[in-house]
Write a protein that holds these residues in place. Structure first.
Motif, short mmCIF file in Angstrom:
data_model
loop_
_atom_site.label_atom_id
_atom_site.label_comp_id
_atom_site.label_asym_id
_atom_site.label_seq_id
_atom_site.Cartn_x
_atom_site.Cartn_y
_atom_site.Cartn_z
N GLY A 199 -0.62 11.04 -0.15
CA GLY A 199 -1.47 9.95 0.33
C GLY A 199 -2.09 9.11 -0.78
O GLY A 199 -2.94 8.26 -0.51
N GLU A 200 -1.67 9.31 -2.03
CA GLU A 200 -2.20 8.55 -3.15
C GLU A 200 -1.33 7.34 -3.42
O GLU A 200 -0.10 7.39 -3.28
CB GLU A 200 -2.30 9.44 -4.39
N LEU A 201 -1.96 6.24 -3.83
CA LEU A 201 -1.23 5.02 -4.11
C LEU A 201 -0.23 5.23 -5.25
O LEU A 201 -0.53 5.91 -6.24
CB LEU A 201 -2.19 3.89 -4.49
N ARG A 217 4.51 -0.65 -6.43
CA ARG A 217 3.88 -1.41 -5.35
C ARG A 217 3.96 -2.92 -5.53
O ARG A 217 3.75 -3.67 -4.58
CB ARG A 217 2.41 -0.99 -5.23
N ASP A 235 0.81 -1.22 0.00
CA ASP A 235 0.00 0.00 0.00
C ASP A 235 0.85 1.27 0.00
O ASP A 235 0.46 2.29 0.57
CB ASP A 235 -0.93 0.01 1.22
N ARG A 267 2.35 4.73 -0.67
CA ARG A 267 1.69 5.96 -1.15
C ARG A 267 2.69 7.11 -1.24
O ARG A 267 3.74 7.08 -0.60
CB ARG A 267 0.54 6.35 -0.21
N ASP A 268 2.33 8.11 -2.02
CA ASP A 268 3.20 9.28 -2.14
C ASP A 268 2.90 10.27 -1.02
O ASP A 268 2.10 9.99 -0.11
CB ASP A 268 3.03 9.95 -3.52
#
Length: 208
Positions: A72-74, A80, A66, A68-69
């Motif tokens: 907070g985005e995947l 991943r 999970d 994320r940047d």
């Protein structure tokens, strides 16, 4: 026609039950490894279109973390998808929970792979016929290139299968699948760790 309407479903029930029982140690061990390597949830559940476009919940072992940047985005699939996740996909172990989809009647052992819901409005009239049959754990496209061929070629194989379902064809695809799994053919496309998103088929001669 009788095979398609009755015996194919009976075959799916018997074979999926057999697979779940025989492969239960593999299912348990894989679940434990996913929990240790990637965390929870162990099972990846996603909405997918099935027969006639009806939406169902597809079950797979998760193969991505999970990450994320800063917003907070995947992150992208390539980032991943861990080395452990790549091994799961290469061996097709991530697909094992789909035996339960087959037992439930959401899927069949053989049929077009269930793709993303957002692709539904992107299919042209011919490609949409891939939903005339139950989606499958494996299919004609999977034994003829999997992610190494174009979307358009995949859909050609899917529609060809939908129009020519038979016991003999299913057996040929199932046996061919074992060879593909052992050789680990077609796991990635030429430019991606998985497969580029489908954005629709361009019509020749039509300007954008």
């Amino acid at each position: 026609m009788l095979y398609r309407r009755f015996f194919k479903r009976l075959f799916d029930i018997i074979l999926s039950l057999f697979a779940i029982v025989v492969l239960s140690p593999v299912l348990i061990i894989t679940a434990i490894l996913v929990r240790v390597k990637l965390g929870s949830p162990v099972i990846f559940c996603q909405k997918r279109p099935g027969l006639n476009g009806k939406i169902f919940n597809l079950y797979k072992f998760r193969s991505m973390n999970d990450a994320r940047d800063e917003k907070g985005e995947l992150l992208s699939d390539e980032v991943r998808l861990t080395s452990f996740g790549k091994k799961l996909r290469a061996t097709s172990l991530d697909e094992l929970p789909e035996f339960f989809n087959i037992l439930k009647g959401d899927m069949s052992f053989v049929g077009p792979r269930p793709l993303l819901v957002q692709y539904l409005p992107l299919y042209n009239e011919e490609q949409a016929h891939r939903h005339d049959v139950l989606p499958g754990l494996t299919g004609l496209a999977q034994v003829n290139g999997r992610n190494a061929i174009t979307w358009e070629k995949k859909f050609e194989y899917d529609v060809e299968y939908a129009r020519n379902v038979s016991f003999l064809l299913d057996m040929k695809i199932i046996f061919a699948t074992f060879g593909k799994v052992f050789k680990r053919d077609g796991i990635s496309s030429a430019t991606s760790a998985t497969m580029e998103p489908f954005t629709g088929t361009k019509v020749e001669g039509k300007n954008d």
